[in-house]
Motif scaffolding. Structure first.
Motif: not given
Length: 181
Positions: A6-8, A148-156, A158-165
């Motif tokens: 989930s995102v905030t 996904y339209r907030t900076l915090a959500a996009r940052e989260q 991004t980190w989830e994508t990096v973890d998956t990679l």
């Protein structure tokens, strides 16, 4: 199936089920009656349970169809590539299915592969069936879901994508050599 985080958004936790991006009406009707009937028959025989409904989620680069069965616990997704499969840009669906089978036992979040159909009489081309994963389908060119339209959500994200990679790069490649020889 891996559960998306989930995102905030504005101090409120939003999960993937809280919103949905729906395709245009034209996209939802991209299966004709004969294709629907053939797909329904094939799925019922393959899944060994009646198909309750078929719902086209997207039909661009790929045809993506949500499948619900009479069992409330089971939901699936059919994905049939529409374009570019005869190019070096993509692997064939048999290879894709084999890769999913091998990745499902790793930390890489992938849907559980269920079936692979090569019979062109069903949907005109090979397709893959996987378990359904919660989340929104975002058609190419569509606006991002609100969450996904907030900076915090996009940052989260991004980190989830990096973890998956990172998880993907930890998977030993030897188990895939026969697929790409």
């Amino acid at each position: 199936c891996p559960t998306p985080a989930s995102v905030t958004v504005d101090d409120e936790e939003v999960t993937p089920d809280d919103e949905e991006v729906t395709p245009d009406a034209d996209e939802r009707e991209s299966l004709d009656a004969d294709e629907r009937a053939a797909l329904r028959r094939w799925l019922a025989a393959t899944l060994r349970e009646p198909v309750d409904s078929l719902s086209v989620l997207a039909d661009g680069l790929n045809l993506v169809v949500a499948v619900s069965t009479t069992s409330e616990a089971d939901a699936y997704v059919v994905r049939r590539p529409n374009e570019f499969r005869e190019t070096a840009l993509f692997v064939d669906t048999a290879t894709e299915y084999a890769v999913l089978e091998r990745l499902v036992e790793t930390p890489v979040p992938v849907p559980e592969p269920v079936a692979h159909c090569t019979d062109p009489s069903v949907l005109g081309a090979p397709f893959v069936v996987t378990e359904h994963c919660d989340g929104a389908v975002v058609p190419l060119g569509a606006r991002l879901p609100e969450r996904y339209r907030t900076l915090a959500a996009r940052e989260q994200l991004t980190w989830e994508t990096v973890d998956t990679l990172a998880h993907l790069h930890e998977v030993p490649v030897d188990q895939f050599r026969d697929l790409f020889a």
